[in-house]
Write an enzyme that holds these catalytic residues in place. Sequence first.
Site, PDB file in Angstrom:
ATOM      1  CG  HIS A 273      13.456  -7.221  -0.750  1.00  0.00           C
ATOM      2  ND1 HIS A 273      12.865  -6.703   0.617  1.00  0.00           N
ATOM      3  CD2 HIS A 273      13.602  -5.937  -1.311  1.00  0.00           C
ATOM      4  CE1 HIS A 273      12.812  -5.380   0.421  1.00  0.00           C
ATOM      5  NE2 HIS A 273      13.193  -4.962  -0.655  1.00  0.00           N
TER       6      HIS A 273
ATOM      7  CG  HIS B 139      21.647  -3.022  -0.256  1.00  0.00           C
ATOM      8  ND1 HIS B 139      21.424  -1.934  -1.145  1.00  0.00           N
ATOM      9  CD2 HIS B 139      20.599  -2.706   0.764  1.00  0.00           C
ATOM     10  CE1 HIS B 139      20.212  -1.374  -0.851  1.00  0.00           C
ATOM     11  NE2 HIS B 139      19.761  -1.580   0.107  1.00  0.00           N
TER      12      HIS B 139
END
Length: 181
Positions: free
Chosen positions: A37, A122
């Site tokens: 995620h 990220h």
Amino acid sequence: MPRLFIGIDLPSGVDDHLEMMCYGLPEARWEGAEKFHLTLRFIGEVDGRVHREIVDALQELDSPSFMLGLKGMGMFPPRGEPTSVWAGLADPEPLLALRHKIDACLRKVPGVPPDPRKFIPHVTIARVADCELDDVMVYLTEHALVRTELFPVERVLLFSSTKTHHGSAYRIEAGFPLRPV
């Protein structure tokens, strides 16, 4: 109490692409497709009242949907002994704008302090605290040119995270649609 965070779930094609990179780093703890995620905002532990106020505040999120793609690799911390390896973004600007709007919504919730950390978008691929630095550097070099397909970001999710003996387990608590463009 569960810890809360706001993030973006990745489509299965991107999950599959990242999962194919989960090899070749001895002692790494790979995240895997079920945990990939992109965290937009970590909130932390909150009680039930604050949880409800967060959901109510995020109902007011007004941000356009956009396309996103992953590109390149990095590690945290950027210097010294690494603890995690991650995939970065091809164009973070729409995501940064979305993060700003999420922060504006959360400022209305007493008990949710501003996030003191610098936001570096990220997707964590692996936990590497037990890996040799040289091995991590080789892995990053071998995957430096990684790039995924573009995918639409049409909603953000409120996740809860619970510690288990296998690491953290994530659960979607609520979803908030972005405005179609």
